[in-house]
Design a protein around this motif. Structure first.
Motif, PDB file in Angstrom:
ATOM      1  N   LEU A  63       0.824  -1.213   0.000  1.00  0.00           N
ATOM      2  CA  LEU A  63       0.000   0.000   0.000  1.00  0.00           C
ATOM      3  C   LEU A  63       0.855   1.258   0.000  1.00  0.00           C
ATOM      4  CD1 LEU A  63      -2.574  -1.165   2.707  1.00  0.00           C
ATOM      5  CD2 LEU A  63      -2.680  -1.499   0.234  1.00  0.00           C
ATOM      6  N   LEU A  64       2.066   1.148   0.566  1.00  0.00           N
ATOM      7  CA  LEU A  64       3.020   2.257   0.570  1.00  0.00           C
ATOM      8  C   LEU A  64       4.408   1.639   0.497  1.00  0.00           C
ATOM      9  CD1 LEU A  64       3.211   5.443   0.983  1.00  0.00           C
ATOM     10  CD2 LEU A  64       3.798   4.887   3.356  1.00  0.00           C
ATOM     11  N   ARG A 110     -11.170  10.559   9.804  1.00  0.00           N
ATOM     12  CA  ARG A 110     -10.399  11.027   8.646  1.00  0.00           C
ATOM     13  C   ARG A 110      -9.916  12.456   8.858  1.00  0.00           C
ATOM     14  NH1 ARG A 110     -14.717   8.308   4.703  1.00  0.00           N
ATOM     15  NH2 ARG A 110     -13.729   6.254   4.443  1.00  0.00           N
ATOM     16  N   GLU A 117      -1.477  14.117   9.518  1.00  0.00           N
ATOM     17  CA  GLU A 117      -0.641  14.144   8.308  1.00  0.00           C
ATOM     18  C   GLU A 117      -0.021  15.526   8.116  1.00  0.00           C
ATOM     19  OE1 GLU A 117      -2.518  12.825   4.767  1.00  0.00           O
ATOM     20  OE2 GLU A 117      -2.936  10.798   5.512  1.00  0.00           O
ATOM     21  N   ARG A 128       6.389   9.997   3.590  1.00  0.00           N
ATOM     22  CA  ARG A 128       5.316   9.428   2.778  1.00  0.00           C
ATOM     23  C   ARG A 128       4.290   8.836   3.739  1.00  0.00           C
ATOM     24  NH1 ARG A 128       6.096   7.690  -2.223  1.00  0.00           N
ATOM     25  NH2 ARG A 128       3.822   7.631  -2.190  1.00  0.00           N
ATOM     26  N   LEU A 129       3.018   9.129   3.464  1.00  0.00           N
ATOM     27  CA  LEU A 129       1.958   8.753   4.401  1.00  0.00           C
ATOM     28  C   LEU A 129       0.756   8.211   3.647  1.00  0.00           C
ATOM     29  CD1 LEU A 129       1.998  12.157   6.329  1.00  0.00           C
ATOM     30  CD2 LEU A 129       3.278  10.106   6.978  1.00  0.00           C
ATOM     31  N   ARG A 130       0.047   7.285   4.289  1.00  0.00           N
ATOM     32  CA  ARG A 130      -1.242   6.832   3.746  1.00  0.00           C
ATOM     33  C   ARG A 130      -2.153   6.460   4.904  1.00  0.00           C
ATOM     34  NH1 ARG A 130      -2.774   2.269  -0.842  1.00  0.00           N
ATOM     35  NH2 ARG A 130      -5.023   2.479  -0.562  1.00  0.00           N
ATOM     36  N   SER A 131      -3.279   7.167   4.985  1.00  0.00           N
ATOM     37  CA  SER A 131      -4.221   6.950   6.097  1.00  0.00           C
ATOM     38  C   SER A 131      -5.456   6.202   5.644  1.00  0.00           C
ATOM     39  CB  SER A 131      -4.641   8.303   6.689  1.00  0.00           C
ATOM     40  OG  SER A 131      -3.537   8.982   7.223  1.00  0.00           O
ATOM     41  N   MET A 132      -6.122   5.535   6.592  1.00  0.00           N
ATOM     42  CA  MET A 132      -7.366   4.822   6.282  1.00  0.00           C
ATOM     43  C   MET A 132      -8.186   4.599   7.552  1.00  0.00           C
ATOM     44  SD  MET A 132      -5.530   1.203   5.271  1.00  0.00           S
ATOM     45  CE  MET A 132      -4.282   2.112   4.349  1.00  0.00           C
ATOM     46  N   GLY A 136     -10.490   0.939   4.536  1.00  0.00           N
ATOM     47  CA  GLY A 136      -9.181   0.739   3.921  1.00  0.00           C
ATOM     48  C   GLY A 136      -8.812  -0.726   3.860  1.00  0.00           C
ATOM     49  N   MET A 172      -2.413   5.035  10.013  1.00  0.00           N
ATOM     50  CA  MET A 172      -1.643   5.724   8.996  1.00  0.00           C
ATOM     51  C   MET A 172      -0.332   4.972   8.770  1.00  0.00           C
ATOM     52  SD  MET A 172       0.092   9.523   9.142  1.00  0.00           S
ATOM     53  CE  MET A 172      -1.377  10.275   9.851  1.00  0.00           C
ATOM     54  N   THR A 174       3.349   4.977   7.445  1.00  0.00           N
ATOM     55  CA  THR A 174       4.312   6.063   7.275  1.00  0.00           C
ATOM     56  C   THR A 174       5.679   5.522   6.835  1.00  0.00           C
ATOM     57  OG1 THR A 174       5.485   6.186   9.386  1.00  0.00           O
ATOM     58  CG2 THR A 174       3.223   6.993   9.363  1.00  0.00           C
TER      59      THR A 174
END
Length: 379
Positions: A63-64, A110, A117, A128-132, A136, A172, A174
């Protein structure tokens, strides 16, 4: 500042924006979870609402690509309602599960993750970040457990010492190598109250749920509810809290501090009859801000009909007859026919006999015949 200092700074900031708990874990694969998910699919226990790709659910690096760690957050929601309106004859009420009280938690969490973030990128622009949240790919509970938010209980919820299991979860991924939090030991012990009280036996064993039998899942489906489950639903129109309310770890956990989740009594315990005449627009305007509205009005209306049958509310029969005769949705016509039979009035019998002669959809005809059968059984 170094990573450890920044991590402490981040924890303080999270508390300042209303995040009740924050934890950290590595972004390494969730191997044990993968085995459990494969087993769930093999047994047919999955709900179908989950991300279908098990690799994505258990490998954060998919995912990241730069994934180093995962931040888990928890925000508590209330278990108590002040001045709850009574459900009385002629004014029967349904109930939304506690996880749907107040503002939709997806929106709230969110927003909190977006603030986190922004805070991180202000201090670490190259991160680099990705939240859910919930929808998700990752399992919120698996991340929260490994990040020390709480332990994974026999009722398949995360239980925290501070707020019980009444917490929403988000995470998240990271690229920052945060130090992992200490995991929490299981504190359920020999207790099995949640397993014993589950209305449908959906909790197979500690930590294993057959979602297909879970009332929380069933109330969100859009098809006809199986006969086996109708009596079990009672007046629940969205979700089920039984395995939480019975839990000793939830005793005394009111969690009234989050303004966003304070319930409007008339919305979370609504009158049933008015629900049946709502248009899509009026339903969205009234309930659209709640997480329990995500499937639209159809499941809620079907569940409201089942609840009226549960109460044997005779004043609802004229409305149910109109639904059976005129509604365009087979599930609503059929459920109304079944409910008319359960309530068992003379007017209902006349209407069912008439509908049996005019209804053309076999699924609905089956429900009409079930309704008529109740009159035979009553004699």
């Amino acid at each position: 500042m170094n990573i450890n200092q920044f991590q402490e700074h981040l924890i303080e900031y999270a508390a300042s924006i209303g995040i009740d708990k924050i934890g950290f874990t590595s972004a390494s694969p969730f191997h044990e979870l993968k085995n459990r998910l494969i087993r769930q699919q093999e047994l047919g226990f999955a709900s179908g609402f989950e991300e279908p790709n098990i690799e994505k659910r258990t490998h954060p690096e998919l995912l990241l690509s730069e994934a180093e760690s995962i931040i888990a957050i928890a925000i508590a929601y209330p278990s108590k309602m002040k001045d709850a309106p009574s459900s009385i004859k002629g004014a029967r009420r349904g109930i939304f599960a506690r996880a749907s009280w107040g503002m939709d938690y997806h929106t709230v969490l969110r927003e909190k993750l977006a603030l986190l973030e922004l805070f991180i990128l202000t201090h670490k622009p190259d991160a680099r970040l990705r939240s859910m949240v919930d929808t998700g790919e990752l399992s919120d509970r698996a991340v929260a457990e490994r990040a020390g938010i709480g332990w994974s209980a026999k009722n398949c919820a995360i239980i925290t010492p501070e707020f019980g299991s009444y917490v929403y979860l988000g995470e998240m991924i990271t690229s920052i190598p945060f130090a992992p939090s200490e995991q929490m030991e299981d504190q359920c012990g020999d207790c099995r109250l949640c397993l014993d009280i589950c209305p449908t036996g959906a909790l197979i064993e500690g930590g294993q749920l057959n979602a297909q039998r879970c009332i929380a899942f069933i109330t969100q489906t859009k098809t006809m509810v199986s006969d086996e489950f109708r009596a079990k639903i009672g007046n629940r129109i969205y979700g089920c809290d039984t395995c939480q309310t019975i839990c000793p770890k939830n005793k005394g956990k009111a969690n009234l501090h989050q303004e966003a989740f304070k319930p409007d009594q008339e919305l979370v315990k609504p009158l049933l009859l008015p629900l049946l005449s709502m248009t899509n627009r009026s339903f969205k305007e009234t309930f659209g801000h709640m997480s329990g509205a995500w499937r639209g009005k159809n499941p809620i209306q079907r569940n409201a009909i089942i609840a009226l049958a549960h109460f044997k509310e005779a004043s609802a029969v004229p409305t149910l007859i109109e639904l059976m005769e005129k509604d365009t949705r087979p599930v609503i016509r059929g459920t109304a026919a079944w409910a008319i039979g359960k309530i068992n009035t003379d007017d209902g019998l006349t209407a069912l006999k008439k509908a049996e002669q005019t209804e053309e959809v076999e699924e609905v005809l089956d429900e009409i015949r079930k309704g008529l059968q109740f009159y035979i059984l009553e004699k």
